[in-house]
Design a protein around this motif. Sequence first.
Motif, PDB file in Angstrom:
ATOM      1  N   LEU A   1      11.969   2.797   0.302  1.00 21.25           N
ATOM      2  CA  LEU A   1      10.677   3.481   0.265  1.00 21.25           C
ATOM      3  C   LEU A   1       9.853   3.020  -0.931  1.00 21.25           C
ATOM      4  O   LEU A   1       8.684   2.628  -0.780  1.00 21.25           O
TER       5      LEU A   1
ATOM      6  N   ALA B   1       6.543   0.651  -0.333  1.00 16.62           N
ATOM      7  CA  ALA B   1       5.235   1.221  -0.660  1.00 16.62           C
ATOM      8  C   ALA B   1       4.528   0.374  -1.714  1.00 16.62           C
ATOM      9  O   ALA B   1       3.348   0.026  -1.572  1.00 16.62           O
TER      10      ALA B   1
ATOM     11  N   THR C   1       3.750  -3.300  -0.372  1.00 16.60           N
ATOM     12  CA  THR C   1       2.640  -3.261   0.587  1.00 16.60           C
ATOM     13  C   THR C   1       1.328  -3.036  -0.149  1.00 16.60           C
ATOM     14  O   THR C   1       0.311  -3.686   0.138  1.00 16.60           O
ATOM     15  N   ASN C   2       1.343  -2.122  -1.105  1.00 20.58           N
ATOM     16  CA  ASN C   2       0.162  -1.869  -1.923  1.00 20.58           C
ATOM     17  C   ASN C   2      -0.289  -3.151  -2.611  1.00 20.58           C
ATOM     18  O   ASN C   2      -1.463  -3.533  -2.522  1.00 20.58           O
TER      19      ASN C   2
ATOM     20  N   GLY D   1      -0.276   0.891   1.249  1.00 18.41           N
ATOM     21  CA  GLY D   1       0.993   1.324   0.662  1.00 18.41           C
ATOM     22  C   GLY D   1       1.297   2.774   0.980  1.00 18.41           C
ATOM     23  O   GLY D   1       2.450   3.151   1.207  1.00 18.41           O
ATOM     24  N   GLY D   2       0.240   3.591   1.021  1.00 11.41           N
ATOM     25  CA  GLY D   2       0.412   5.002   1.371  1.00 11.41           C
ATOM     26  C   GLY D   2       0.902   5.181   2.793  1.00 11.41           C
ATOM     27  O   GLY D   2       1.795   5.996   3.063  1.00 11.41           O
TER      28      GLY D   2
ATOM     29  N   ALA E   1       2.568   2.905   4.606  1.00 12.72           N
ATOM     30  CA  ALA E   1       3.950   2.392   4.680  1.00 12.72           C
ATOM     31  C   ALA E   1       4.933   3.387   4.086  1.00 12.72           C
ATOM     32  O   ALA E   1       5.960   3.706   4.693  1.00 12.72           O
ATOM     33  N   GLY E   2       4.626   3.889   2.907  1.00 16.07           N
ATOM     34  CA  GLY E   2       5.518   4.845   2.254  1.00 16.07           C
ATOM     35  C   GLY E   2       5.658   6.134   3.040  1.00 16.07           C
ATOM     36  O   GLY E   2       6.768   6.669   3.188  1.00 16.07           O
ATOM     37  N   PHE E   3       4.536   6.631   3.565  1.00 16.28           N
ATOM     38  CA  PHE E   3       4.584   7.867   4.338  1.00 16.28           C
ATOM     39  C   PHE E   3       5.436   7.704   5.587  1.00 16.28           C
ATOM     40  O   PHE E   3       6.248   8.570   5.914  1.00 16.28           O
TER      41      PHE E   3
ATOM     42  N   THR F   1       5.477   9.430  -1.767  1.00 16.67           N
ATOM     43  CA  THR F   1       4.713   8.195  -1.614  1.00 16.67           C
ATOM     44  C   THR F   1       3.676   8.055  -2.726  1.00 16.67           C
ATOM     45  O   THR F   1       3.538   6.987  -3.326  1.00 16.67           O
TER      46      THR F   1
ATOM     47  N   ALA G   1       5.495   7.128  -5.951  1.00  9.16           N
ATOM     48  CA  ALA G   1       5.888   5.717  -5.969  1.00  9.16           C
ATOM     49  C   ALA G   1       4.685   4.811  -6.217  1.00  9.16           C
ATOM     50  O   ALA G   1       4.758   3.871  -7.024  1.00  9.16           O
ATOM     51  N   LEU G   2       3.564   5.102  -5.559  1.00  3.26           N
ATOM     52  CA  LEU G   2       2.373   4.271  -5.742  1.00  3.26           C
ATOM     53  C   LEU G   2       1.806   4.402  -7.140  1.00  3.26           C
ATOM     54  O   LEU G   2       1.374   3.410  -7.745  1.00  3.26           O
TER      55      LEU G   2
END
Length: 199
Positions: A121, A125, A128-129, A165-166, A168-170, A188, A191-192
């Motif tokens: 995760l 995240a 991807t961000n 990123g949000g 993907a993480g979610f 999420t 992490a971001l």
Amino acid sequence: GAFLLPAFVGGWWFLALLLAIAARGPWELLDLLGWRLRAWLPLGALAAGLLLVALASLAPAHLPAALTLGFAVLAVAAVADQKHLRGQTLAPAASLLFPVLPLLAMALLRPEADGFLWLFLAQAAVETNDSFALLIGKLIGRRKILPRLSPGKTLEGLVAGLLAGGVAGFLIARHLLELEAPQAILVTVTALAAGLVGD
């Protein structure tokens, strides 16, 4: 990807990865700050970090003792390196805090039931961000937001990266870790935010 495969396999592969990061990260930090790595204090900090990561991976119940031992090694190295003690001990101590403390958290988290998914995760995240921030920033980025700290970072790239990123993480938090929506959003965002500050 180079992080996720050893993290997925776990065991000695993951320990080797953590030890490599525990050696390389502080080495780069100390070199950036102008420390000669032949001096006792930075070598002591490097050894302490490696020792902490190894003990956290192999004997997590002994982590409090490992932390005490790690800082004791740093203190002995500081005493042995008197000529560098004029207000400069902060850099070797900081090399124990970053990246060693996050590595300790990873070492403790990985053996848990969903440990790999939590590491996945955070990695997914943040990566991807970063990828979307770079792509959109290069394509349509116009407004620089931190010109002195990060000259290439644009507002458009930042927003696109955080959104991607949000998502993907979610999705990972909600569907793989099976967290409730508010919890998925919270982890999420955390992490971001950590990824952005680290960047």
